[in-house]
Design an enzyme around this catalytic site. Structure first.
Site, PDB file in Angstrom:
ATOM      1  N   TYR A  28       0.838  -1.205   0.000  1.00  0.00           N
ATOM      2  CA  TYR A  28       0.000   0.000   0.000  1.00  0.00           C
ATOM      3  C   TYR A  28       0.871   1.253   0.000  1.00  0.00           C
ATOM      4  O   TYR A  28       0.685   2.156  -0.833  1.00  0.00           O
ATOM      5  CB  TYR A  28      -0.918   0.012   1.226  1.00  0.00           C
ATOM      6  CG  TYR A  28      -1.585   1.350   1.462  1.00  0.00           C
ATOM      7  CD1 TYR A  28      -2.709   1.729   0.729  1.00  0.00           C
ATOM      8  CD2 TYR A  28      -1.079   2.246   2.398  1.00  0.00           C
ATOM      9  CE1 TYR A  28      -3.312   2.967   0.928  1.00  0.00           C
ATOM     10  CE2 TYR A  28      -1.683   3.480   2.601  1.00  0.00           C
ATOM     11  CZ  TYR A  28      -2.792   3.834   1.870  1.00  0.00           C
ATOM     12  OH  TYR A  28      -3.381   5.065   2.064  1.00  0.00           O
ATOM     13  N   LYS A  32       1.489   4.304  -2.897  1.00  0.00           N
ATOM     14  CA  LYS A  32       1.333   5.738  -2.647  1.00  0.00           C
ATOM     15  C   LYS A  32       2.606   6.498  -3.030  1.00  0.00           C
ATOM     16  O   LYS A  32       2.540   7.583  -3.613  1.00  0.00           O
ATOM     17  CB  LYS A  32       0.967   6.004  -1.187  1.00  0.00           C
ATOM     18  CG  LYS A  32      -0.439   5.581  -0.829  1.00  0.00           C
ATOM     19  CD  LYS A  32      -1.472   6.393  -1.606  1.00  0.00           C
ATOM     20  CE  LYS A  32      -2.877   6.138  -1.114  1.00  0.00           C
ATOM     21  NZ  LYS A  32      -3.860   6.989  -1.804  1.00  0.00           N
TER      22      LYS A  32
END
Length: 191
Positions: A28, A32
């Site tokens: 994750y 980003k």
């Protein structure tokens, strides 16, 4: 406006500044970090008016998937609350109302173009302290117990929000205690 994350930085023992290196520790946070770079490249290459918001642990009413929501729903049911790795990891929790203001600023302010800006309170608390506050504010009988550490979990995250203050005079208005009380009240009314 790109919604990045404080998770791009990984664990830092000091308050996290926008100039700190990226050290993402999960898929994750890596996605980003890649998004940040992709957006910035479009700003540099094509002069697109892009701004990057790096929120620190947003919470509040209507949120269904985060540590606050999990602990609140368990506390309201008097269920066990498990602290991964003992709950000594810290986070800088920012109330959703303050974060909405940050996103609006980053979408409308001329000084936001081409900038990546951290938005957080500048105060971190342990996950254990968070659980204790939630149990207290819900008048719960939930037991707080230790669970095994989750892989890839960062141990400390606290925002240096001085750039947000300098550029936009932005400061969070809602304390963790007030924000938790508002969030708990929402959960009570919308169980």
């Amino acid at each position: 406006v790109f919604a990045s994350s404080c998770m791009v930085y990984g664990t830092k023992m000091e308050k996290i500044k926008e100039t700190d290196d990226f050290k993402p520790s999960t898929p994750y946070s890596s996605s980003k970090a890649a998004g940040d770079m992709y957006c910035y490249s479009y700003f540099k290459t094509y002069n697109l008016p892009i701004s990057i918001v790096r929120p620190f642990n947003v919470y509040g009413p209507r949120q269904m998937k985060d540590v606050n929501a999990l602990f609140i729903t368990k506390a309201l049911k008097n269920e066990e609350i498990k602290l991964e790795g003992g709950g000594l990891q810290t986070r800088d929790f920012t109330f959703v109302q303050d974060m909405i203001e940050a996103f609006l600023i980053m979408g409308m302010h001329e000084k936001a173009i081409g900038e990546a800006v951290n938005f957080g309170t500048g105060k971190d608390i342990t996950i254990k302290e968070l659980a204790e506050k939630i149990v207290k504010y819900t008048d719960s009988n939930s037991q707080i117990n230790i669970a095994p550490q989750r892989a890839g979990q960062d141990t400390k995250m606290c925002c240096d929000n001085s750039k947000a203050k300098m550029l936009f005079n932005w400061e969070p208005k809602i304390s963790i205690d007030e924000g938790l009380k508002q969030t708990i009240n929402w959960y009570k009314q919308n169980a």
